[in-house]
Design an enzyme around this catalytic site. Structure first.
Site, PDB file in Angstrom:
ATOM      1  N   ALA A   1      -8.322   1.712   7.396  1.00 35.63           N
ATOM      2  CA  ALA A   1      -9.507   1.979   6.690  1.00 35.63           C
ATOM      3  C   ALA A   1      -9.560   3.483   5.839  1.00 35.63           C
ATOM      4  O   ALA A   1      -8.741   4.103   6.220  1.00 35.63           O
ATOM      5  CB  ALA A   1     -10.809   1.682   7.602  1.00 35.63           C
ATOM      6  N   HIS A   2     -10.603   3.852   5.482  1.00 38.65           N
ATOM      7  CA  HIS A   2     -10.803   4.716   4.468  1.00 38.65           C
ATOM      8  C   HIS A   2     -10.778   6.203   5.448  1.00 38.65           C
ATOM      9  O   HIS A   2     -11.336   6.185   6.695  1.00 38.65           O
ATOM     10  CB  HIS A   2     -12.001   4.843   3.540  1.00 38.65           C
ATOM     11  CG  HIS A   2     -13.375   4.690   4.274  1.00 38.65           C
ATOM     12  ND1 HIS A   2     -14.456   4.633   3.586  1.00 38.65           N
ATOM     13  CD2 HIS A   2     -13.533   4.502   5.731  1.00 38.65           C
ATOM     14  CE1 HIS A   2     -15.630   4.623   4.413  1.00 38.65           C
ATOM     15  NE2 HIS A   2     -14.916   4.307   5.627  1.00 38.65           N
TER      16      HIS A   2
END
Length: 356
Positions: free
Chosen positions: A241-242
């Site tokens: 994920a980011h």
């Protein structure tokens, strides 16, 4: 397989091993002990494989000095300290190499992109504005390389990969089919019962010698970059994920999922289907066993597990019932019962001593 043959002596030199037996024996490839033919090289990595080695039809074996002494029916060996490592090195010798260079006629490349003369761009690939593709890099068919993406030297970008978000790749990066790097991170702000999208303004930075499997997603950061350091290897179906940072030489097996803004140290190993919550830190040299859920930071190296190991169905159902019963009893009540039992035991012990 590569049709070229190699002598036993040359293969031994490539792995800095000792050649024993017929030095000019020509070998055409690698094979398992069970399926090897006389033109094949196989490896023996432990004593439990000695019987298989004795029965194998392989023309030569990669072994340690100790294992060689125990295999009496064979004469041709490459003797090394680590047979599995030697095998790994020699797979590259027999691997089929991509030798084509140039740009296929159906590829669409913006005039501002910089493409090395020694690179290869496959059919129907699309490369956007101000992209850079380094020396000897291979981009297979139907890839999309979005504006501002930079790819280093000797990379392999397999078919249907999407590189976007102005991501930057180092040298010798391998990305397999249908993976997306630099896609929009999962960022939303809740307000009055609705989710409000947060534009993702960061990017993805990938170091040298990184391997990413097929059908993975590496999201770009919301503000800072998502980072995969040198030597990271990801299996298929991994989600990063980011704003995640993955330290050098960390490995993740299939179906791992790492939530946003988590930092993972160097030389970690995550087995299959490990889940990691967001906004935590994991130290270097941590191993997490399969299907574990990491819910808090790990500050010390070591092996960690969670979840329930497999049991026979009947035993598992009984254990589940008992676990639920345990969860329904307040801890204080349990402690009181244990204290009462201990008092009874001490009382009985005192009685026995008095009778003696």
């Amino acid at each position: 397989m590569n049709p070229q043959n190699f002598s036993l002596e040359k293969l031994a030199r490539l792995v800095q091993g000792e050649c024993v037996g017929q030095h000019d024996l020509q070998l055409a490839g690698l094979a398992s002990l069970e399926h090897a033919a006389p033109q094949h090289l196989a490896f023996v990595n432990a004593e439990k494989y000695i019987d298989s080695a004795e029965q194998s039809k392989a023309g030569a074996l990669i072994v340690t000095a100790a294992l060689k002494e125990q295999i009496k029916s064979k004469q041709n060996f490459i003797v090394v300290a680590n047979p599995y490592l030697a095998f790994a090195i020699l797979t590259h010798v027999f691997e089929k190499k991509h030798t084509k260079t140039g740009i296929e006629s159906t590829a669409q490349i913006d005039a501002s992109a910089i493409i090395s003369d020694s690179a290869y761009i496959g059919h129907y690939a699309v490369i956007g504005e101000h992209c850079v593709v380094g020396d000897e890099t291979v981009i297979q068919s139907h890839c999309k390389i979005d504006d501002g993406v930079e790819i280093g030297k000797q990379c392999l970008i397999d078919s249907h990969v999407v590189l976007t978000g102005q991501c930057k790749l180092g040298d010798r990066v391998r990305i397999h089919a249908n993976t997306v790097v630099g896609g929009e991170g999962f960022g939303f702000a809740p307000y009055q019962g609705k989710w409000h999208r947060i534009a993702q303004l960061g990017s993805v930075r990938i170091g040298n010698d990184v391997r990413i499997g097929s059908n993975c997603s590496i999201d770009r950061g919301a503000l800072d970059d998502t980072i995969l350091e040198d030597g990271v290897i990801l299996d298929n179906l991994v989600q990063i994920a980011h704003n995640v940072k993955v330290g050098a030489n960390t490995a993740m097996a299939a179906k791992c999922g790492i939530a946003g803004s988590t930092t993972i140290g160097k030389n970690c190993i995550f087995a299959g289907a490990v889940g990691v919550v967001g906004h935590i830190n994991i130290a270097d040299n941590v191993t997490v066993t399969g299907m574990s859920m990491v819910t808090k930071s790990i500050s010390e190296a070591g092996s960690y597990s969670s979840g329930t190991p497999m049991l026979e169905s009947l035993h598992w159902k009984r254990a589940a019932v008992r676990f639920k019963q345990l969860a329904d009893v307040p801890l204080t009540q349990l402690m009181k019962k244990l204290d009462h039992m201990q008092s009874q035991v001490e009382s009985l012990e005192s009685t026995f001593k008095l009778r003696k």
